[in-house]
Design a protein around this motif. Structure first.
Motif, PDB file in Angstrom:
ATOM      1  N   VAL A  48     -20.587  -9.602 -13.829  1.00 36.87           N
ATOM      2  CA  VAL A  48     -19.237 -11.000 -14.036  1.00 36.87           C
ATOM      3  C   VAL A  48     -20.461 -12.746 -14.786  1.00 36.87           C
ATOM      4  CG1 VAL A  48     -22.029 -11.309 -12.686  1.00 36.87           C
ATOM      5  CG2 VAL A  48     -19.997 -13.196 -12.359  1.00 36.87           C
ATOM      6  N   TRP A  49     -22.077 -10.833 -15.525  1.00 39.51           N
ATOM      7  CA  TRP A  49     -21.673 -11.537 -16.592  1.00 39.51           C
ATOM      8  C   TRP A  49     -20.951 -11.795 -18.339  1.00 39.51           C
ATOM      9  CZ3 TRP A  49     -25.924 -14.305 -19.678  1.00 39.51           C
ATOM     10  CH2 TRP A  49     -26.068 -14.238 -20.666  1.00 39.51           C
ATOM     11  N   CYS A  50     -20.752 -10.973 -17.501  1.00 41.07           N
ATOM     12  CA  CYS A  50     -19.346 -11.203 -19.246  1.00 41.07           C
ATOM     13  C   CYS A  50     -18.312 -12.120 -18.922  1.00 41.07           C
ATOM     14  CB  CYS A  50     -18.361 -10.237 -19.463  1.00 41.07           C
ATOM     15  SG  CYS A  50     -19.528  -8.296 -19.729  1.00 41.07           S
ATOM     16  N   GLN A  59     -11.127  -9.319 -29.078  1.00 40.46           N
ATOM     17  CA  GLN A  59     -10.824  -8.201 -29.320  1.00 40.46           C
ATOM     18  C   GLN A  59     -13.059  -7.590 -29.355  1.00 40.46           C
ATOM     19  OE1 GLN A  59      -7.979  -6.236 -30.484  1.00 40.46           O
ATOM     20  NE2 GLN A  59      -7.683  -7.501 -29.084  1.00 40.46           N
ATOM     21  N   ILE A  60     -13.634  -8.426 -29.314  1.00 39.07           N
ATOM     22  CA  ILE A  60     -15.207  -8.543 -29.508  1.00 39.07           C
ATOM     23  C   ILE A  60     -15.489  -7.515 -27.804  1.00 39.07           C
ATOM     24  CG2 ILE A  60     -17.332  -9.078 -29.706  1.00 39.07           C
ATOM     25  CD1 ILE A  60     -16.068  -9.443 -31.618  1.00 39.07           C
ATOM     26  N   CYS A  61     -14.925  -8.055 -26.935  1.00 38.73           N
ATOM     27  CA  CYS A  61     -15.186  -8.155 -25.511  1.00 38.73           C
ATOM     28  C   CYS A  61     -14.309  -6.817 -25.620  1.00 38.73           C
ATOM     29  CB  CYS A  61     -14.415  -8.820 -24.255  1.00 38.73           C
ATOM     30  SG  CYS A  61     -15.317 -10.474 -24.774  1.00 38.73           S
ATOM     31  N   PRO A 118     -18.845  -2.864 -21.702  1.00 39.00           N
ATOM     32  CA  PRO A 118     -17.663  -2.151 -20.758  1.00 39.00           C
ATOM     33  C   PRO A 118     -17.645  -0.398 -20.507  1.00 39.00           C
ATOM     34  CG  PRO A 118     -16.929  -3.591 -21.971  1.00 39.00           C
ATOM     35  CD  PRO A 118     -17.999  -3.765 -22.776  1.00 39.00           C
ATOM     36  N   ARG A 119     -18.140  -0.089 -21.232  1.00 39.76           N
ATOM     37  CA  ARG A 119     -18.512   1.149 -21.392  1.00 39.76           C
ATOM     38  C   ARG A 119     -19.539   2.049 -20.335  1.00 39.76           C
ATOM     39  NH1 ARG A 119     -15.751  -0.929 -24.916  1.00 39.76           N
ATOM     40  NH2 ARG A 119     -14.035  -0.010 -26.292  1.00 39.76           N
ATOM     41  N   GLU A 129     -10.715  -3.152 -19.814  1.00 35.78           N
ATOM     42  CA  GLU A 129     -10.877  -4.836 -21.081  1.00 35.78           C
ATOM     43  C   GLU A 129     -11.151  -6.258 -19.816  1.00 35.78           C
ATOM     44  OE1 GLU A 129      -7.768  -2.336 -22.949  1.00 35.78           O
ATOM     45  OE2 GLU A 129      -8.781  -2.606 -20.197  1.00 35.78           O
ATOM     46  N   CYS A 130     -11.166  -6.069 -18.297  1.00 34.18           N
ATOM     47  CA  CYS A 130     -11.393  -6.976 -17.579  1.00 34.18           C
ATOM     48  C   CYS A 130     -12.770  -7.182 -17.693  1.00 34.18           C
ATOM     49  CB  CYS A 130     -10.889  -6.664 -15.612  1.00 34.18           C
ATOM     50  SG  CYS A 130     -11.253  -8.151 -14.685  1.00 34.18           S
ATOM     51  N   ILE A 131     -12.940  -8.651 -18.105  1.00 36.03           N
ATOM     52  CA  ILE A 131     -14.208  -9.440 -17.443  1.00 36.03           C
ATOM     53  C   ILE A 131     -14.530 -10.398 -16.204  1.00 36.03           C
ATOM     54  CG2 ILE A 131     -14.389  -9.629 -19.790  1.00 36.03           C
ATOM     55  CD1 ILE A 131     -13.923 -12.122 -19.975  1.00 36.03           C
TER      56      ILE A 131
END
Length: 478
Positions: free
Chosen positions: A107-109, A215-217, A224-225, A286-288
């Protein structure tokens, strides 16, 4: 030789497909607009907020004063030796990130990350200039550059560059008086470091928010990792109710006459996604968790007369219960669970610790450093003298008189370099280095002992506040 021997080797690299999100309206999109305005407003406007600290201190509410090695935050002033306050805030930020991730995924992302906020702003400007998704796609696929394409692209790049310039400019304003630095920047009188910093931040903001974007995300951000370590089966994330949506309208199952699911394969959820994924394929790195696909899907469900929530915030345990017809847990049970309670308790513990340290810290402090060359001096009358560098810190907004005494041995007496008195005037909100001589008469216990422990005291004679440091007096080794 077979025909396949002449075939070119398969490429291991696929060129990037730019993502052009479609405009969407809804509850989550409105929340993102509010948070974007709020966070950008804080960033751009904070250096211009004034805070009166008195005639001897800067009046900028938030200021990182590198020249004087201090950090001002409204009524709070942090000195270099109090860096543990900054470290504590960083620990709280990390624990807060763990807490939100454990409860609501990335949720922060999706809502507050600077990369997301600035990318949203850049996409908004791009949409104003070039049009919505279809118009931008047509412009992108147009290979031939004509006057219209050149005009739209140049206008967009200039707008992006101005946003980047404002971003870099706002950053340097945190390190100097904003109005003064602004005039110096316009007149060319600012330090080269200011111009260099603004140029670097302008270029990086332009590239990260306008060119690289998702691409940064996906590739550059490490979060994400590692986010999976903070999540479990009760974490609320954006998910697709496959049991309700499948089979889709264009699937083979529908062609064979089987009942059709609620998903009509309109691709609205994919078209609004800022990272270009299909949430119907399940949870993806990839999902933010921005939830724009929820707004898009709910809008379609309303139009075709189907229940909303085909895409929704849900936990993996909810999906299993729904499939079997069991009741799902209420939201508060997903959020209030041992993992999130532990993160909240740790976050609160660090916060209370910082507040406690802030309220009990003294307004006067001192440090004592014995001069080692020489360790002691024997005076003409046989007395022994030790020299100490005493650094006095006055955090008040006005000059304060400090009286220096010693305790621990009645034979010791104090002399201050540069004055016949035992008091020294310390300037407002600054440190003052005073050389202090401590003398033991000939034949006294400290003069005849190799090492004697004693205490140096300072007292603010204007209000009686005191501080001390223990140190060693070196005498003759008899």
């Amino acid at each position: 030789m077979s025909s396949t021997d002449n075939d070119p080797a398969p490429s291991l690299y696929a060129p990037r497909e730019p993502v052009f999100p479609r405009r969407v309206s809804g509850w989550f999109r409105n929340l993102k607009w509010i948070l974007m305005i709020f966070t950008l407003g804080i960033y751009y406007l904070t250096p211009w907020v004034r805070w009166d600290r008195g005639p001897n201190l800067p009046d900028q509410a938030v200021l990182i004063d590198l020249a004087n090695r201090r950090f001002f935050f409204f009524w709070i002033e942090i000195w270099p030796h109090e860096f543990y306050f900054i470290a504590g805030l960083l620990i709280m930020a990390g624990l807060g990130l763990f807490l939100f991730t454990s409860a609501l995924g990335r949720v922060w992302c999706g809502y507050a990350c600077p990369q997301t906020v600035w990318t949203d702003l850049f996409i908004l400007v791009e949409r104003w200039i070039e049009g919505d998704r279809n118009a931008r796609l047509r412009l992108h696929k147009q290979k031939k550059w004509d006057l219209r394409k050149a005009r739209l692209r140049l206008t967009k790049w200039i707008a992006w560059a101005l946003i980047g310039l404002a971003t870099g400019g706002a950053w340097v304003f945190y390190f100097a008086d904003a109005p003064t630095l602004f005039i110096d920047l316009l007149t060319g009188q600012a330090h080269p470091v200011a111009y260099t910093t603004m140029f670097v931040l302008t270029a990086t903001t332009f590239f990260f928010g306008g060119i690289a974007r998702e691409q940064i995300c996906i590739y550059a951000c490490p979060w994400p990792r590692i986010q999976a370590a903070m999540m479990d089966e009760d974490t609320l994330v954006v998910g697709y109710r496959e049991w309700r949506g499948e089979p889709r309208k264009h699937s083979e199952a529908v062609k064979e006459g089987e009942p059709q699911g609620d998903c009509i394969d309109c691709m609205a959820c994919v078209n609004v996604c800022p990272v270009g994924i299909d949430i119907r394929d399940g949870q993806q790195l990839e999902c933010i968790t921005c939830a724009l696909c929820i707004d898009a899907c709910d809008d379609i469900m309303t139009k075709i007369g189907k229940p909303r929530g085909l895409i929704d915030y849900m936990a993996s345990t909810d999906e299993a219960n729904e499939r079997s017809g069991k009741p799902i847990k209420p939201v508060w049970q997903h959020i209030l669970r041992p993992r999130t309670i532990m993160y909240t308790a740790l976050w609160a513990l660090v916060g209370f610790g910082l507040l406690f340290a802030l309220f009990i810290r003294a307004d006067i402090e001192m440090s004592v450093a014995p001069v080692r060359n020489p360790i002691f001096v024997t005076l003409s009358d046989g007395s022994i003298r030790n020299t100490y560098d005493v650094r006095l810190l006055n955090k008040h907004g006005e000059d304060r008189p400090f009286h220096i005494t010693v305790s621990g041995n009645t034979a010791l007496r104090v002399q201050l370099e540069g004055t016949s008195d035992e008091s020294v005037n310390v300037p407002a909100d600054s440190t003052y280095l005073q050389k202090v001589y401590v003398v033991a008469p000939a034949g006294s216990a400290p003069a005849n002992a190799e090492r004697t422990t004693f205490r140096i005291w300072i007292e603010d004679t204007s209000n009686g506040e005191r501080a001390y440091k223990d140190t060693i007096f070196n005498g003759k080794d008899n």
